[in-house]
Write a protein that holds these residues in place. Structure first.
Motif, PDB file in Angstrom:
ATOM      1  N   LEU A 139       0.858  -1.175   0.000  1.00  0.00           N
ATOM      2  CA  LEU A 139       0.000   0.000   0.000  1.00  0.00           C
ATOM      3  C   LEU A 139       0.895   1.226   0.000  1.00  0.00           C
ATOM      4  O   LEU A 139       2.108   1.129   0.021  1.00  0.00           O
ATOM      5  CB  LEU A 139      -0.909  -0.018   1.226  1.00  0.00           C
ATOM      6  N   PHE A 140       0.260   2.416   0.016  1.00  0.00           N
ATOM      7  CA  PHE A 140       1.096   3.609   0.009  1.00  0.00           C
ATOM      8  C   PHE A 140       1.757   3.769   1.372  1.00  0.00           C
ATOM      9  O   PHE A 140       1.078   3.731   2.393  1.00  0.00           O
ATOM     10  CB  PHE A 140       0.283   4.854  -0.336  1.00  0.00           C
ATOM     11  N   PRO A 141       3.089   3.917   1.434  1.00  0.00           N
ATOM     12  CA  PRO A 141       3.803   3.993   2.704  1.00  0.00           C
ATOM     13  C   PRO A 141       3.548   5.311   3.415  1.00  0.00           C
ATOM     14  O   PRO A 141       3.057   6.271   2.828  1.00  0.00           O
ATOM     15  CB  PRO A 141       5.277   3.877   2.274  1.00  0.00           C
ATOM     16  N   PRO A 142       3.886   5.390   4.715  1.00  0.00           N
ATOM     17  CA  PRO A 142       3.747   6.651   5.448  1.00  0.00           C
ATOM     18  C   PRO A 142       4.490   7.776   4.741  1.00  0.00           C
ATOM     19  O   PRO A 142       5.597   7.584   4.243  1.00  0.00           O
ATOM     20  CB  PRO A 142       4.393   6.322   6.807  1.00  0.00           C
ATOM     21  N   GLY A 143       3.873   8.956   4.690  1.00  0.00           N
ATOM     22  CA  GLY A 143       4.463  10.054   3.938  1.00  0.00           C
ATOM     23  C   GLY A 143       4.500  11.354   4.725  1.00  0.00           C
ATOM     24  O   GLY A 143       3.886  11.487   5.793  1.00  0.00           O
ATOM     25  N   THR A 144       5.203  12.322   4.165  1.00  0.00           N
ATOM     26  CA  THR A 144       5.359  13.629   4.800  1.00  0.00           C
ATOM     27  C   THR A 144       4.028  14.331   4.980  1.00  0.00           C
ATOM     28  O   THR A 144       3.836  15.097   5.934  1.00  0.00           O
ATOM     29  CB  THR A 144       6.296  14.512   3.952  1.00  0.00           C
ATOM     30  N   ASP A 145       3.073  14.083   4.066  1.00  0.00           N
ATOM     31  CA  ASP A 145       1.801  14.801   4.125  1.00  0.00           C
ATOM     32  C   ASP A 145       1.062  14.576   5.431  1.00  0.00           C
ATOM     33  O   ASP A 145       0.467  15.507   5.991  1.00  0.00           O
ATOM     34  CB  ASP A 145       0.922  14.445   2.926  1.00  0.00           C
ATOM     35  N   SER A 146       1.084  13.344   5.945  1.00  0.00           N
ATOM     36  CA  SER A 146       0.406  13.068   7.206  1.00  0.00           C
ATOM     37  C   SER A 146       1.037  13.842   8.351  1.00  0.00           C
ATOM     38  O   SER A 146       0.339  14.370   9.231  1.00  0.00           O
ATOM     39  CB  SER A 146       0.439  11.569   7.513  1.00  0.00           C
ATOM     40  N   PHE A 147       2.365  13.925   8.359  1.00  0.00           N
ATOM     41  CA  PHE A 147       3.043  14.678   9.409  1.00  0.00           C
ATOM     42  C   PHE A 147       2.756  16.177   9.288  1.00  0.00           C
ATOM     43  O   PHE A 147       2.651  16.881  10.290  1.00  0.00           O
ATOM     44  CB  PHE A 147       4.551  14.402   9.353  1.00  0.00           C
ATOM     45  N   CYS A 148       2.623  16.664   8.051  1.00  0.00           N
ATOM     46  CA  CYS A 148       2.274  18.074   7.851  1.00  0.00           C
ATOM     47  C   CYS A 148       0.902  18.372   8.431  1.00  0.00           C
ATOM     48  O   CYS A 148       0.709  19.377   9.130  1.00  0.00           O
ATOM     49  CB  CYS A 148       2.272  18.405   6.356  1.00  0.00           C
ATOM     50  N   LEU A 149      -0.071  17.511   8.157  1.00  0.00           N
ATOM     51  CA  LEU A 149      -1.426  17.745   8.644  1.00  0.00           C
ATOM     52  C   LEU A 149      -1.495  17.625  10.163  1.00  0.00           C
ATOM     53  O   LEU A 149      -2.201  18.388  10.822  1.00  0.00           O
ATOM     54  CB  LEU A 149      -2.388  16.750   7.995  1.00  0.00           C
ATOM     55  N   ALA A 150      -0.761  16.673  10.724  1.00  0.00           N
ATOM     56  CA  ALA A 150      -0.772  16.495  12.175  1.00  0.00           C
ATOM     57  C   ALA A 150      -0.088  17.650  12.886  1.00  0.00           C
ATOM     58  O   ALA A 150      -0.318  17.875  14.079  1.00  0.00           O
ATOM     59  CB  ALA A 150      -0.080  15.180  12.540  1.00  0.00           C
ATOM     60  N   TYR A 151       0.739  18.380  12.160  1.00  0.00           N
ATOM     61  CA  TYR A 151       1.430  19.533  12.728  1.00  0.00           C
ATOM     62  C   TYR A 151       0.438  20.631  13.130  1.00  0.00           C
ATOM     63  O   TYR A 151       0.646  21.355  14.100  1.00  0.00           O
ATOM     64  CB  TYR A 151       2.424  20.074  11.695  1.00  0.00           C
ATOM     65  N   LEU A 152      -0.679  20.742  12.391  1.00  0.00           N
ATOM     66  CA  LEU A 152      -1.667  21.776  12.680  1.00  0.00           C
ATOM     67  C   LEU A 152      -2.465  21.409  13.926  1.00  0.00           C
ATOM     68  O   LEU A 152      -2.764  20.240  14.166  1.00  0.00           O
ATOM     69  CB  LEU A 152      -2.628  21.926  11.498  1.00  0.00           C
ATOM     70  N   PRO A 153      -2.846  22.386  14.737  1.00  0.00           N
ATOM     71  CA  PRO A 153      -3.671  22.088  15.905  1.00  0.00           C
ATOM     72  C   PRO A 153      -5.048  21.607  15.466  1.00  0.00           C
ATOM     73  O   PRO A 153      -5.632  22.142  14.523  1.00  0.00           O
ATOM     74  CB  PRO A 153      -3.759  23.432  16.630  1.00  0.00           C
ATOM     75  N   ALA A 154      -5.553  20.584  16.110  1.00  0.00           N
ATOM     76  CA  ALA A 154      -6.868  20.023  15.768  1.00  0.00           C
ATOM     77  C   ALA A 154      -7.928  20.661  16.658  1.00  0.00           C
ATOM     78  O   ALA A 154      -8.188  20.194  17.761  1.00  0.00           O
ATOM     79  CB  ALA A 154      -6.856  18.508  15.926  1.00  0.00           C
ATOM     80  N   ARG A 155      -8.515  21.743  16.195  1.00  0.00           N
ATOM     81  CA  ARG A 155      -9.553  22.424  16.962  1.00  0.00           C
ATOM     82  C   ARG A 155     -10.838  21.597  16.933  1.00  0.00           C
ATOM     83  O   ARG A 155     -11.140  20.943  15.956  1.00  0.00           O
ATOM     84  CB  ARG A 155      -9.812  23.808  16.383  1.00  0.00           C
ATOM     85  N   GLY A 156     -11.607  21.691  18.027  1.00  0.00           N
ATOM     86  CA  GLY A 156     -12.868  20.969  18.069  1.00  0.00           C
ATOM     87  C   GLY A 156     -12.692  19.567  18.604  1.00  0.00           C
ATOM     88  O   GLY A 156     -11.630  19.180  19.084  1.00  0.00           O
ATOM     89  N   ASP A 157     -13.741  18.781  18.503  1.00  0.00           N
ATOM     90  CA  ASP A 157     -13.746  17.439  19.075  1.00  0.00           C
ATOM     91  C   ASP A 157     -13.703  16.329  18.029  1.00  0.00           C
ATOM     92  O   ASP A 157     -13.142  15.270  18.272  1.00  0.00           O
ATOM     93  CB  ASP A 157     -14.992  17.252  19.941  1.00  0.00           C
ATOM     94  N   THR A 158     -14.318  16.564  16.875  1.00  0.00           N
ATOM     95  CA  THR A 158     -14.441  15.527  15.862  1.00  0.00           C
ATOM     96  C   THR A 158     -13.662  15.899  14.612  1.00  0.00           C
ATOM     97  O   THR A 158     -13.871  16.967  14.040  1.00  0.00           O
ATOM     98  CB  THR A 158     -15.921  15.292  15.485  1.00  0.00           C
ATOM     99  N   VAL A 159     -12.772  15.014  14.204  1.00  0.00           N
ATOM    100  CA  VAL A 159     -11.928  15.222  13.033  1.00  0.00           C
ATOM    101  C   VAL A 159     -12.239  14.144  12.004  1.00  0.00           C
ATOM    102  O   VAL A 159     -12.323  12.956  12.348  1.00  0.00           O
ATOM    103  CB  VAL A 159     -10.430  15.162  13.404  1.00  0.00           C
ATOM    104  N   CYS A 160     -12.417  14.534  10.752  1.00  0.00           N
ATOM    105  CA  CYS A 160     -12.640  13.576   9.671  1.00  0.00           C
ATOM    106  C   CYS A 160     -11.389  13.507   8.810  1.00  0.00           C
ATOM    107  O   CYS A 160     -10.891  14.536   8.342  1.00  0.00           O
ATOM    108  CB  CYS A 160     -13.837  13.993   8.817  1.00  0.00           C
ATOM    109  N   ASP A 161     -10.885  12.304   8.616  1.00  0.00           N
ATOM    110  CA  ASP A 161      -9.713  12.070   7.766  1.00  0.00           C
ATOM    111  C   ASP A 161     -10.213  11.459   6.461  1.00  0.00           C
ATOM    112  O   ASP A 161     -10.511  10.267   6.397  1.00  0.00           O
ATOM    113  CB  ASP A 161      -8.742  11.134   8.482  1.00  0.00           C
ATOM    114  N   LEU A 162     -10.331  12.283   5.422  1.00  0.00           N
ATOM    115  CA  LEU A 162     -10.780  11.812   4.116  1.00  0.00           C
ATOM    116  C   LEU A 162      -9.619  11.125   3.403  1.00  0.00           C
ATOM    117  O   LEU A 162      -8.586  11.735   3.167  1.00  0.00           O
ATOM    118  CB  LEU A 162     -11.280  12.982   3.269  1.00  0.00           C
TER     119      LEU A 162
END
Length: 228
Positions: free
Chosen positions: A19-42
């Motif tokens: 499958l597609f291996p772990p990438g920089t994009d996931s770390f970039c998105l996780a870098y941002l603060p997750a405001r709120g309670d529910t997060v959707c990962d499309l």
């Protein structure tokens, strides 16, 4: 199938080299603060982004939307082993099908890993990185549906697609509010962008300084987890 840890004795995650291996994009998105309670990962894939987010903020609830059943199975395994089975829901299927998505208006923040537009080897990687199973417009439409009014949408994409990204977001009622580029070094041209938009927001875009992986700012974010 392989198992790895975010840091020694820290949260684990499973992935498959087919499958597609772990990438920089996931770390970039996780870098941002997750405001709120529910997060959707499309396009949640193996659930790495959700793992990164919960490692920093266990109070979140992650709605995972993924087309690949094998990838979703690995994500379930990851969340279960980390003790987060009750912090996640899984929606398997095509994000263009509204019956697959979380309830309309139920999400505080919507996240979408990068679509490069470049050719990739293997069907799973092509779906993950090329606009074959869905387009940028499809992703923005899905984000508009699941986000509450005032909710935030964050997308990682290739830097040269900036105009396409901003236009697609605006066309679906998501106003770009924050833009940041990622460069491999301080003197290199940006390779990726991540942009945050607000559903129903007013115009006004803040452009932040570029983020450099392994730079001082990047290290400061993740060193906090390693010390905990």
């Amino acid at each position: 199938e392989k198992r790895d840890e975010l840091w020694p004795r820290g949260p684990c995650f499973y992935y498959d080299t087919a499958l597609f291996p772990p990438g920089t994009d996931s770390f970039c998105l996780a870098y941002l603060p997750a405001r709120g309670d529910t997060v959707c990962d499309l396009g949640s894939g193996i659930g790495l982004l959700g793992t990164l987010l919960l490692a920093r903020q266990e109070s979140l609830f992650i709605e995972n939307v993924e087309l690949s059943a094998p990838a979703a199975a690995l994500a379930r395994k990851t969340f279960a082993e980390n003790g987060w089975a009750d912090r996640a829901a899984f929606h398997e299927g095509d994000l263009r099908d509204v019956s697959v998505l979380p309830k309309a208006g139920s999400v505080d923040r919507d996240l979408e890993p990068a679509v490069s537009g470049e050719s990739a080897k293997g069907e799973a990687r092509q779906i993950a990185r090329e606009e074959t199973a869905c387009t940028l417009d499809d992703v923005c439409a899905a984000a508009q549906r699941v986000l509450r009014y005032g909710g935030r949408f964050t997308l990682v994409h290739r830097a040269e697609r900036l105009a396409d990204v901003l236009c697609a977001m605006r066309s679906h009622g998501i106003e770009p509010k924050r833009l940041r580029f990622l460069a491999k070094s301080p003197d290199a041209a940006p390779s990726l962008l991540f942009v945050e938009g607000k559903r129903g927001g007013k115009s006004g875009l803040v452009i932040e300084p570029p983020l450099v992986p392994n730079g001082e700012e990047w290290d400061a974010v993740y060193s906090e987890n390693e010390k905990s």
